[in-house]
Design a protein around this motif. Sequence first.
Motif, PDB file in Angstrom:
ATOM      1  N   VAL A   1      34.842  30.008  52.690  1.00 15.51           N
ATOM      2  CA  VAL A   1      34.888  30.459  51.668  1.00 15.51           C
ATOM      3  C   VAL A   1      35.040  31.976  51.534  1.00 15.51           C
ATOM      4  O   VAL A   1      35.893  32.421  50.627  1.00 15.51           O
ATOM      5  CB  VAL A   1      33.526  30.017  50.731  1.00 15.51           C
ATOM      6  CG1 VAL A   1      33.396  31.017  49.427  1.00 15.51           C
ATOM      7  CG2 VAL A   1      33.357  28.578  50.731  1.00 15.51           C
ATOM      8  N   LYS A   2      34.321  32.850  52.292  1.00 20.16           N
ATOM      9  CA  LYS A   2      34.607  34.405  52.345  1.00 20.16           C
ATOM     10  C   LYS A   2      35.984  34.311  52.588  1.00 20.16           C
ATOM     11  O   LYS A   2      36.518  35.546  51.959  1.00 20.16           O
ATOM     12  CB  LYS A   2      33.633  34.891  53.340  1.00 20.16           C
ATOM     13  CG  LYS A   2      32.126  34.777  52.737  1.00 20.16           C
ATOM     14  CD  LYS A   2      31.490  35.399  53.909  1.00 20.16           C
ATOM     15  CE  LYS A   2      29.768  35.449  53.407  1.00 20.16           C
ATOM     16  NZ  LYS A   2      28.884  35.721  54.142  1.00 20.16           N
TER      17      LYS A   2
ATOM     18  N   ARG B   1      42.058  37.447  46.461  1.00 16.93           N
ATOM     19  CA  ARG B   1      41.955  38.672  45.818  1.00 16.93           C
ATOM     20  C   ARG B   1      43.206  39.862  46.070  1.00 16.93           C
ATOM     21  O   ARG B   1      43.484  40.604  45.342  1.00 16.93           O
ATOM     22  CB  ARG B   1      40.547  39.488  46.288  1.00 16.93           C
ATOM     23  CG  ARG B   1      39.284  38.851  45.730  1.00 16.93           C
ATOM     24  CD  ARG B   1      38.013  39.395  46.165  1.00 16.93           C
ATOM     25  NE  ARG B   1      36.795  38.898  45.637  1.00 16.93           N
ATOM     26  CZ  ARG B   1      35.931  38.153  46.265  1.00 16.93           C
ATOM     27  NH1 ARG B   1      35.999  38.470  47.499  1.00 16.93           N
ATOM     28  NH2 ARG B   1      34.690  37.815  45.562  1.00 16.93           N
ATOM     29  N   THR B   2      43.827  39.252  47.259  1.00 11.96           N
ATOM     30  CA  THR B   2      44.870  40.049  47.381  1.00 11.96           C
ATOM     31  C   THR B   2      46.333  39.516  47.067  1.00 11.96           C
ATOM     32  O   THR B   2      47.206  39.907  47.304  1.00 11.96           O
ATOM     33  CB  THR B   2      45.079  40.235  48.964  1.00 11.96           C
ATOM     34  OG1 THR B   2      45.515  38.917  49.754  1.00 11.96           O
ATOM     35  CG2 THR B   2      43.923  40.964  49.728  1.00 11.96           C
TER      36      THR B   2
ATOM     37  N   GLY C   1      35.897  35.899  41.586  1.00 11.79           N
ATOM     38  CA  GLY C   1      35.960  37.058  40.871  1.00 11.79           C
ATOM     39  C   GLY C   1      35.992  38.219  41.817  1.00 11.79           C
ATOM     40  O   GLY C   1      36.112  38.125  42.956  1.00 11.79           O
ATOM     41  N   ASP C   2      35.733  39.558  41.346  1.00 12.51           N
ATOM     42  CA  ASP C   2      35.842  40.646  42.172  1.00 12.51           C
ATOM     43  C   ASP C   2      34.505  40.660  43.337  1.00 12.51           C
ATOM     44  O   ASP C   2      34.799  41.123  44.332  1.00 12.51           O
ATOM     45  CB  ASP C   2      35.752  41.761  41.312  1.00 12.51           C
ATOM     46  CG  ASP C   2      36.991  42.043  40.346  1.00 12.51           C
ATOM     47  OD1 ASP C   2      37.824  41.466  40.660  1.00 12.51           O
ATOM     48  OD2 ASP C   2      36.928  42.886  39.296  1.00 12.51           O
ATOM     49  N   LYS C   3      33.363  40.334  42.558  1.00  9.99           N
ATOM     50  CA  LYS C   3      32.355  40.372  43.531  1.00  9.99           C
ATOM     51  C   LYS C   3      31.730  38.620  44.014  1.00  9.99           C
ATOM     52  O   LYS C   3      30.756  38.667  44.553  1.00  9.99           O
ATOM     53  CB  LYS C   3      31.276  41.071  43.103  1.00  9.99           C
ATOM     54  CG  LYS C   3      31.676  42.588  42.577  1.00  9.99           C
ATOM     55  CD  LYS C   3      30.995  43.574  43.671  1.00  9.99           C
ATOM     56  CE  LYS C   3      31.237  44.852  43.039  1.00  9.99           C
ATOM     57  NZ  LYS C   3      32.100  45.614  43.980  1.00  9.99           N
TER      58      LYS C   3
ATOM     59  N   ILE D   1      37.294  36.091  36.220  1.00  4.49           N
ATOM     60  CA  ILE D   1      36.953  35.177  36.993  1.00  4.49           C
ATOM     61  C   ILE D   1      38.285  34.108  37.245  1.00  4.49           C
ATOM     62  O   ILE D   1      38.745  33.664  36.143  1.00  4.49           O
ATOM     63  CB  ILE D   1      35.888  34.032  36.648  1.00  4.49           C
ATOM     64  CG1 ILE D   1      34.684  34.889  36.504  1.00  4.49           C
ATOM     65  CG2 ILE D   1      35.614  33.025  37.369  1.00  4.49           C
ATOM     66  CD1 ILE D   1      33.927  35.393  37.811  1.00  4.49           C
ATOM     67  N   ASN D   2      38.697  34.319  38.310  1.00  9.36           N
ATOM     68  CA  ASN D   2      40.121  33.498  38.339  1.00  9.36           C
ATOM     69  C   ASN D   2      39.910  31.960  38.945  1.00  9.36           C
ATOM     70  O   ASN D   2      39.059  31.779  39.965  1.00  9.36           O
ATOM     71  CB  ASN D   2      40.940  34.212  39.690  1.00  9.36           C
ATOM     72  CG  ASN D   2      41.269  35.776  39.038  1.00  9.36           C
ATOM     73  OD1 ASN D   2      42.539  35.969  38.821  1.00  9.36           O
ATOM     74  ND2 ASN D   2      40.390  36.517  39.098  1.00  9.36           N
TER      75      ASN D   2
END
Length: 93
Positions: free
Chosen positions: A66-67, A74-75, A29-31, A84-85
């Motif tokens: 993971v990070k 996200r890019t 997700g975004d965050k 949530i992808n």
Amino acid sequence: MTELEKYIIDQLKQLVPNAVQFEVRANIGDKSSSVEFFATIDGTKYQCYDMIDNGRIKEKDFDVMVKQLAKYIRTCSEYRPGEINKFSFVAEA
């Protein structure tokens, strides 16, 4: 294999170089981000968190991976902001 799948497998091979196959599930997700994978080594399937608990991979290295994956995903053009992808695939190493 998509470009995204290839990138993920390349990252996982750094953690588990002797794996011959990976089964990957990621929710990004975004965050938030969640990644789980199974690695097949010498005919046996291992879950990533069991490999951490058993000392096969370091938790710190897993967290860094993971990070990196979340940042990369996200890019990507497949990524949909605000949702949530979910990504799931099986690939040979």
